[in-house]
Design an enzyme around this catalytic site. Structure first.
Site, short mmCIF file in Angstrom:
data_model
loop_
_atom_site.label_atom_id
_atom_site.label_comp_id
_atom_site.label_asym_id
_atom_site.label_seq_id
_atom_site.Cartn_x
_atom_site.Cartn_y
_atom_site.Cartn_z
N LEU A 1 41.30 41.83 42.93
CA LEU A 1 40.52 42.34 41.84
C LEU A 1 41.01 43.83 41.49
O LEU A 1 40.26 44.71 41.87
CB LEU A 1 38.97 42.42 42.52
CG LEU A 1 37.99 41.52 41.65
CD1 LEU A 1 37.33 40.48 42.63
CD2 LEU A 1 36.90 42.49 41.22
N PRO A 2 42.06 43.85 41.02
CA PRO A 2 42.34 45.20 40.75
C PRO A 2 41.69 45.85 39.71
O PRO A 2 41.16 45.06 38.68
CB PRO A 2 43.89 45.08 40.09
CG PRO A 2 44.29 43.67 40.06
CD PRO A 2 43.16 42.97 40.68
N HIS A 3 41.05 47.13 39.91
CA HIS A 3 40.11 47.62 38.90
C HIS A 3 40.05 49.10 38.64
O HIS A 3 40.58 49.65 39.56
CB HIS A 3 38.78 47.31 39.11
CG HIS A 3 38.30 47.59 40.68
ND1 HIS A 3 38.52 46.68 41.95
CD2 HIS A 3 37.71 48.68 41.20
CE1 HIS A 3 38.40 47.66 42.91
NE2 HIS A 3 37.66 48.41 42.44
N VAL A 4 39.86 49.43 37.51
CA VAL A 4 39.97 50.85 37.26
C VAL A 4 38.85 51.17 36.03
O VAL A 4 38.66 50.40 35.42
CB VAL A 4 41.19 51.36 37.10
CG1 VAL A 4 41.74 50.78 35.71
CG2 VAL A 4 41.51 52.79 37.14
#
Lengths: 148, 150
Positions: free
Chosen positions: B62-65
């Site tokens: 879950l790459p998130h930014v």
């Protein structure tokens, strides 16, 4: 003397929500030690059963709510950590708190376990809280830091 | 808030080819239909990955930014053709990737956290993961998520 005694810190959070001061102290220690932070939330099976007695919700509904709240809190603290440049991973397990903490600390080779002692709890909840903290301390050779 | 309303068919990439974490992020970012600078977004995501992998385990990442230019959460769901090493906490290779972009404004934080919480909870379930891995079209993926939420 060893320069950096703690390289991997496992920080146990609770659904009660840690005080900002506790999180600040954990971040401070992780920064000083240049340590990686493993933030663990355990959804306590016993707590689900306790909650079921006081609400009209089903076990599944309570589990879903606790899981989502747990993840939200984990992502919230993860962001605070990463904003400070602290390497962080988050983890959520369902089970018995002390069992999950000891399992993950061993699996992930943590060299320090940090848990917060909730001061405001009373009665049964307080006894349970002290119960898992006691069991963690008693059953591991990894140093344990309890923040009051 | 429902995931099935946030994840749209056009935001789903099935069976893409990639070899590295960087390839995966490039593909996911490439699908973000907006006016962001893809290179800045990519370097932001890579920086965050350096501070801890967003591979949450069981083959899911879950790459998130959070970014100023975003008003409400954007999710891009990618499924790779083969499992890839994403430095996940359980060391298992990943095939399902949810890129989550959220707004920086404080009042929208709840929705962003809720989105990630819902994805993380759903992906713990082995049957849900299997359904997403077996789905043949983006429409089927959206239908499965809708079904699970109901």
């Amino acid at each position: 003397m060893e320069q950096n005694p703690f390289k991997k810190i496992l920080f146990l959070i609770t659904s009660a929500g840690e005080a900002k001061e506790t999180i600040r102290k954990v971040h401070g220690l992780a920064r000083v030690c240049h340590a990686k932070l493993i933030i663990l939330n355990v959804i306590d099976k016993m707590q689900i059963q306790r909650m079921k007695r006081f609400t009209n919700q089903s076990t599944t509904e309570i589990e879903v709510e606790m899981e989502e709240n747990g993840w939200k809190y984990l992502y919230f603290i993860e962001e605070l950590s990463k904003n400070q440049g602290i390497p962080t991973v988050i983890l959520q397990n369902i089970g018995v708190v002390e069992t999950e903490v000891l399992k993950e600390a061993t699996r992930l080779k943590a060299d320090l376990i940090i848990a917060a002692k909730q001061q405001k709890k009373t009665g049964h909840i307080r006894r349970l809280d002290q119960g898992y903290l006691y069991k963690i301390v008693e059953n591991t050779s990894i140093p344990v830091l309890i923040i009051k | 808030m429902k995931l099935s309303e946030i994840i749209k068919e056009e935001d789903i990439i099935l069976d893409f080819k990639a070899n590295t974490k960087s390839d995966v992020l490039k593909i996911l970012v490439g699908n973000v239909k907006n006016h962001f600078d893809a290179d800045s977004l990519l370097s932001l995501l890579m920086e965050r990955e350096k501070l801890g992998s967003t591979g949450v385990g069981e083959g899911v990442a879950l790459p998130h930014v959070r970014m100023d230019a975003i008003e409400s959460p954007i999710v891009v769901l990618g499924r790779s053709q083969k499992p890839l090493d994403f430095d996940a906490i359980d060391k298992k290779p990943c095939r399902l990737f949810f890129l989550v972009l959220g707004p920086t404004k404080q009042e929208a934080q709840e929705e962003y956290l809720q989105t990630m919480a819902k994805i993380s909870r759903l992906m713990r379930d082995v049957e849900v993961r299997q359904k997403l891995l077996r789905a043949k079209t983006p429409a089927e993926i959206v239908a499965r998520i809708k079904e699970l939420e109901n």
